[in-house]
Write a protein that holds these residues in place. Structure first.
Motif, PDB file in Angstrom:
ATOM      1  N   GLU A  91       0.852  -1.185   0.000  1.00 27.99           N
ATOM      2  CA  GLU A  91       0.000   0.000   0.000  1.00 27.99           C
ATOM      3  C   GLU A  91       0.894   1.243   0.000  1.00 27.99           C
ATOM      4  O   GLU A  91       0.862   2.074   0.903  1.00 27.99           O
ATOM      5  CB  GLU A  91      -0.948  -0.013   1.193  1.00 27.99           C
TER       6      GLU A  91
ATOM      7  N   GLU B 179      -8.156  -6.493   8.015  1.00 24.60           N
ATOM      8  CA  GLU B 179      -9.006  -5.638   7.191  1.00 24.60           C
ATOM      9  C   GLU B 179      -9.443  -6.429   5.957  1.00 24.60           C
ATOM     10  O   GLU B 179      -8.596  -6.994   5.258  1.00 24.60           O
ATOM     11  CB  GLU B 179      -8.266  -4.371   6.759  1.00 24.60           C
TER      12      GLU B 179
ATOM     13  N   THR C 198      -7.080  -0.680   2.675  1.00 24.32           N
ATOM     14  CA  THR C 198      -7.438   0.662   3.145  1.00 24.32           C
ATOM     15  C   THR C 198      -6.850   1.751   2.255  1.00 24.32           C
ATOM     16  O   THR C 198      -7.429   2.814   2.099  1.00 24.32           O
ATOM     17  CB  THR C 198      -6.955   0.867   4.589  1.00 24.32           C
ATOM     18  N   ARG C 199      -5.670   1.481   1.663  1.00 21.97           N
ATOM     19  CA  ARG C 199      -5.030   2.461   0.774  1.00 21.97           C
ATOM     20  C   ARG C 199      -4.539   1.729  -0.471  1.00 21.97           C
ATOM     21  O   ARG C 199      -3.326   1.588  -0.685  1.00 21.97           O
ATOM     22  CB  ARG C 199      -3.866   3.155   1.486  1.00 21.97           C
TER      23      ARG C 199
ATOM     24  N   TYR D 145     -10.252   8.387   8.623  1.00 24.97           N
ATOM     25  CA  TYR D 145     -11.287   7.356   8.756  1.00 24.97           C
ATOM     26  C   TYR D 145     -11.912   7.328  10.146  1.00 24.97           C
ATOM     27  O   TYR D 145     -12.991   6.752  10.338  1.00 24.97           O
ATOM     28  CB  TYR D 145     -10.722   5.981   8.385  1.00 24.97           C
TER      29      TYR D 145
ATOM     30  N   ARG E 133     -15.035   3.523   8.667  1.00 24.66           N
ATOM     31  CA  ARG E 133     -14.782   2.194   8.121  1.00 24.66           C
ATOM     32  C   ARG E 133     -13.976   1.380   9.119  1.00 24.66           C
ATOM     33  O   ARG E 133     -13.464   1.900  10.114  1.00 24.66           O
ATOM     34  CB  ARG E 133     -14.024   2.271   6.798  1.00 24.66           C
ATOM     35  N   GLY E 134     -13.843   0.085   8.808  1.00 24.23           N
ATOM     36  CA  GLY E 134     -13.044  -0.816   9.640  1.00 24.23           C
ATOM     37  C   GLY E 134     -13.767  -2.128   9.863  1.00 24.23           C
ATOM     38  O   GLY E 134     -15.006  -2.195   9.820  1.00 24.23           O
TER      39      GLY E 134
END
Length: 373
Positions: free
Chosen positions: A67, A100, A104-105, A190, A266-267
């Motif tokens: 990421e 996750e 996320t990225r 986030y 999120r999460g």
């Protein structure tokens, strides 16, 4: 190679990250608990790891390797995949704990990299039901692999005495009759820091809500925008604590406020929520699956969920805050929380991991003597 008292070769596990992870105490705590459960833990920076002298390779958060911008992703991701392929060809098993469900990225290499890791994985560990369900909705072909659910562990916490709690509250200039609301830890987009401005001024009985915001801004934040937002809040009801609090300082802050506010966007798993509960504190969280599961397990007066997508967030938070202000934990509630935390210690998690490892390689695990209390 370690051998137990009955002459049985101990399971050997290479964990990535390992015990020296500086920014997340989950990994060193799990490492220590696994060692206590009779597992020989192998350091990634050791000759044993280089020579593939272990049984299980257990990875967490491999997506962090890619990421990143393309050059850094290649430097981190390609050698890792090559190493995992070599380990699998040598007969080692790969366990992947899904923290996750979705990247996320995501960058250019993220999805093909994770596809490769999935193909190499022997068994999956999930921390809750909803992340497991969502993962297999997205990756139905992975259902044929071994799957275990091991809840996120509760962190060991040193409880502070009432006198210290009073000192901390005085240092934060919290009024004696207020309800303190903490937005704590590193500030990231986030985590939805903008929601803080919509928290009600007082509960239905007129007790004021005072806000404690502790933690530095992450590099991904628009600092000017957030500073302008915090600047619009009455300074008499907002206390800012700069710097990155240590775990000990964070624990004191959590135990000194009345509510920990987690309006995340999120999460799929939240170790911070488990840390808060370990501190014996109460949570007000977004309506995300991971928080709904905590609400199902504990419910009020420990966990409250609000609609973070509500058209009128001020009204939604006022209703949620009124429920919290109305409820007071009693002895039965405290006992229920203690049972929940005891069922999810790192030692319990390590025992479940050890059972999984033994099952994967087809070796019966000798039970350890019961822990002394």
């Amino acid at each position: 190679m370690m051998v137990d008292r009955e002459g049985t070769q101990q399971l050997r596990v290479l964990s990535i990250p390992g015990r020296r992870h500086a920014q997340n105490s989950y990994f060193p705590l799990l490492w220590r608990a696994l060692s206590g459960a009779g597992i020989e833990m192998i350091s990634a920076r050791s000759l044993a790891a280089l020579a593939l002298k272990y049984d299980i390779l257990h990875v967490h958060l491999p997506e962090l390797l890619v990421e990143k911008p393309l050059p850094s992703a290649l430097i981190g991701g390609a050698p890792f995949l090559a190493y995992v392929v070599a380990a699998r060809l040598a007969g080692k098993k790969l366990v992947w704990t899904i923290h996750e469900v979705t990247p996320t990225r995501p960058h250019l290499l993220t999805r093909p990299f994770l596809w490769c890791v999935r193909k190499l994985t022997t068994a999956y560990v999930f921390m809750n039901r909803t992340s497991e369900e969502e993962f297999f909705k997205r990756n139905p072909n992975e259902r044929k692999k071994k799957v275990w659910r091991i809840p996120h562990s509760s962190y060991p916490v040193t409880k502070i005495p009432p006198a210290r709690r009073s000192e901390v509250r005085v240092s934060l200039t919290l009024g004696p009759d207020c309800l303190a609301v903490g937005f704590l830890g590193e500030i990231r987009p986030y985590k939805n820091p903008a929601a803080v401005q919509y928290f009600p001024i007082a509960d239905p009985q007129g007790r004021p809500f005072q806000l404690v915001v502790a933690g530095d801004f992450h590099a991904s934040c628009d600092v000017d925008e957030l500073e302008a937002m915090f600047g619009m809040i009455d300074p008499r009801r907002l206390m800012r604590v700069g710097g990155r609090p240590s775990d000990e300082k964070l624990s004191e802050l959590i135990q000194s406020v009345d509510i920990v506010f987690m309006p995340y966007l999120r999460g799929w798993n939240s170790g911070f929520a488990m840390f808060v509960l370990g501190c014996g504190s109460r949570l007000l969280c977004s309506d995300l699956p991971m928080f709904r599961e905590l609400e199902e397990a504990l419910g009020p007066p420990w966990v409250y969920v609000f609609d973070h997508k509500a058209a009128d967030l001020s009204e939604e938070l006022a209703a949620a805050a009124a429920r919290i202000a109305r409820d007071n934990p009693g002895s039965c509630d405290i006992a229920r929380l203690e049972r929940f935390l005891e069922a999810n210690t790192f030692e319990r998690a390590a025992s479940r991991h050890a059972d999984l490892y033994s099952d994967i390689i087809g070796r019966r695990r000798n039970p350890l003597p019961p822990l002394m209390t």
